[in-house]
Design an enzyme around this catalytic site. Structure first.
Site, PDB file in Angstrom:
ATOM      1  N   GLY A  74       0.819  -1.209   0.000  1.00 29.25           N
ATOM      2  CA  GLY A  74       0.000   0.000   0.000  1.00 29.25           C
ATOM      3  C   GLY A  74       0.853   1.259   0.000  1.00 29.25           C
ATOM      4  N   THR A  75       1.943   1.224   0.721  1.00 28.82           N
ATOM      5  CA  THR A  75       2.835   2.380   0.788  1.00 28.82           C
ATOM      6  C   THR A  75       3.391   2.708  -0.599  1.00 28.82           C
ATOM      7  OG1 THR A  75       3.430   1.874   3.073  1.00 28.82           O
ATOM      8  CG2 THR A  75       4.979   3.246   1.825  1.00 28.82           C
ATOM      9  N   THR A 241       9.966  -7.720 -12.282  1.00 26.03           N
ATOM     10  CA  THR A 241       9.226  -8.960 -12.495  1.00 26.03           C
ATOM     11  C   THR A 241       8.107  -9.085 -11.467  1.00 26.03           C
ATOM     12  OG1 THR A 241      11.218  -9.995 -13.346  1.00 26.03           O
ATOM     13  CG2 THR A 241       9.441 -11.478 -12.626  1.00 26.03           C
ATOM     14  N   CYS A 329       4.252   5.752  22.911  1.00 29.57           N
ATOM     15  CA  CYS A 329       5.408   4.939  22.561  1.00 29.57           C
ATOM     16  C   CYS A 329       5.184   3.975  21.394  1.00 29.57           C
ATOM     17  CB  CYS A 329       5.863   4.142  23.765  1.00 29.57           C
ATOM     18  SG  CYS A 329       5.548   4.969  25.312  1.00 29.57           S
TER      19      CYS A 329
HETATM   20  C1  LIG Z   1      -1.722  -0.306   6.184  1.00 30.20           C
HETATM   21  C2  LIG Z   1      -1.979   0.976   5.519  1.00 30.20           C
HETATM   22  C3  LIG Z   1      -1.106   1.503   4.545  1.00 30.20           C
HETATM   23  C4  LIG Z   1       0.203   0.849   4.211  1.00 30.20           C
HETATM   24  O1  LIG Z   1       0.078  -0.376   3.536  1.00 30.20           O
HETATM   25  P1  LIG Z   1       1.346  -1.345   3.507  1.00 30.20           P
HETATM   26  O2  LIG Z   1       0.965  -2.429   2.572  1.00 30.20           O
HETATM   27  O3  LIG Z   1       1.511  -1.845   4.913  1.00 30.20           O
HETATM   28  O4  LIG Z   1       2.509  -0.563   3.038  1.00 30.20           O
HETATM   29  C5  LIG Z   1      -1.445   2.682   3.917  1.00 30.20           C
HETATM   30  N1  LIG Z   1      -2.579   3.331   4.215  1.00 30.20           N
HETATM   31  C6  LIG Z   1      -3.453   2.866   5.132  1.00 30.20           C
HETATM   32  C7  LIG Z   1      -4.705   3.619   5.397  1.00 30.20           C
HETATM   33  C8  LIG Z   1      -3.181   1.688   5.818  1.00 30.20           C
HETATM   34  O5  LIG Z   1      -4.044   1.242   6.735  1.00 30.20           O
END
Ligand SMILES: *Cc1c(COP(=O)(O)O)cnc(C)c1O
Length: 387
Positions: A74-75, A241, A329
């Site tokens: 997602g990042t 790939t 933390c």
């Molecule tokens: C978990 C999350 C991400 C990041 O996804 P990853 O696959 O862990 O990099 C981005 N945005 C939101 C809202 C998330 O909950």
């Protein structure tokens, strides 16, 4: 049921891999190992699996297969959306509109674009429920606005944004609109047409596929400068790939999440509402954070007066209940999360934050046991006045 089983209430952080998803991906880890770009038979089998996955994801989103870009998480999808759009239209303007409660993947990308590349960022405020007002998006638009990025649903407090309304405003002004929809699959409708989005980020491990695979939906005709250059994979937008087993898993996970959404979201919402009602009514100084109705069906997030959320989370963990906190933390910082700070709440109150996020395996018994455990923990911590 064993009293020792961990009660997992942290599905917003990650989900386990569904057995059906695992079954679907295993052949691509064991036997069908060809490179989908190779023209021999083994490569072609992988290539067919990749096409199946792309069609399946496209169908789940109401999109065309040519609009589906597989990424590593997602990042990465968020990074590709933001950098890809603004760098492709850098000559047209260097202004970005986003909100104060985005995931770090969007927030820190915007901050780097500002600090190192001269972009100007408008971080829109949110109301006390964490909602962005579409009218504020309209007012923030400038002739040099290159992108609007507002998340679909917040990962900490669960608030759902009026994405379709914001999308219409973006379209009126011909500005690309990205949404981080990572929390949405299995919870909210995903049709990219109805949502009026141009770019949408998803991540496999938030819907019962493995970690390390994601999707970016990119509307046909939208210019995107690739962030990762190399081969022609993924319509030339994301070289490298393809991770065929994980992509197959993501497609299977997404298709199950979409097919089972209505029934499962109703079931989980019922359990979640019981949890919220019981905690807010039985624990003094327990407040719901986020929107009371417009929230992810699986999200229950709170602040507790006079206790440290980190301590509550640790005591729950010792009692076999996995939750998370947006305070202190957890992130190695001394302050509550940027999301809680954006809500205009007393910072001392924000120290007592706790998020419980439900999922497919969550049972009524899990919820009753969590309710029974939580109240004495909060009382004990207050008595010890550790805060
Ligand atoms: C978990 C999350 C991400 C990041 O996804 P990853 O696959 O862990 O990099 C981005 N945005 C939101 C809202 C998330 O909950």
């Amino acid at each position: 049921m064993s009293q020792n089983r961990t009660i997992y209430l942290d599905h917003a952080a990650t989900t386990p891999v569904d057995g059906r998803v695992l079954d679907k991906m295993l052949p691509y880890l064991k036997d069908i190992y060809g490179n989908p770009s190779s023209s021999h038979r083994s490569g072609q089998r992988a290539s067919r699996a990749l096409s199946w996955a792309r069609n399946t994801v496209a169908e789940a989103l109401g999109a065309n297969p040519s609009e589906v870009v597989f990424t590593s998480c997602g990042t990465e999808s968020d990074n590709l959306a933001l950098r890809g759009v603004v760098f492709s239209r850098w000559a047209r303007g260097k202004h970005i509109i986003t909100s104060h409660i985005e995931h770090h993947a969007v927030e820190n990308t915007c901050l780097q674009l500002a600090e190192r590349f001269g972009y100007e960022i408008t971080f829109l405020p949110v109301d006390r429920y964490g909602r962005v007002a579409p009218e504020q998006v309209r007012e923030a638009i400038r002739p040099d606005t290159a992108l609007i990025s507002i998340m679909y649903a917040n990962n900490e407090i669960g608030t759902v944004q009026p994405i379709a309304d914001i999308g219409l405003i973006a379209r009126e002004h011909d500005i690309p609109f990205h949404t981080d929809a990572v929390q949405a699959p299995g919870q909210l409708p995903l049709d990219v047409g109805a949502l009026h989005v141009d770019l949408m980020s998803l991540s496999g491990h938030k819907f019962y596929a493995p970690k390390g695979v994601g999707v970016l939906y990119v509307r046909e005709g939208l210019d995107l400068l690739p962030v990762q250059t190399g081969g022609k994979q993924e319509h030339g937008l994301r070289a490298g790939t393809q991770n065929v087993p994980y992509i197959v898993a993501l497609a299977e996970g997404l298709s199950l999440a979409v097919d089972e959404r209505e029934e499962e979201a109703d079931r989980v919402r019922g359990l979640r509402d019981r949890l919220i009602d019981e905690l807010v009514n039985s624990i003094d100084g327990c407040h719901l954070t986020g929107h009371p109705r417009r929230r992810l069906p699986n999200n229950a997030s709170f602040v507790f007066e006079g206790v440290d959320g980190e301590a509550v989370q640790m005591h729950l963990s010792m009692a076999g209940i996995a939750t998370s906190t947006g305070s202190a933390c957890a992130s190695g910082e001394d302050e509550p999360s940027h999301v809680l700070r954006a809500l205009d709440m007393d910072p001392r109150l924000a120290q007592g934050s706790l998020r419980l996020s439900l999922g497919r395996a969550t049972t009524e018994d899990d919820i009753e046991r969590t309710i029974a455990k939580l109240s004495p923990i909060v009382e004990k911590l207050r008595d010890m006045s550790l805060f």
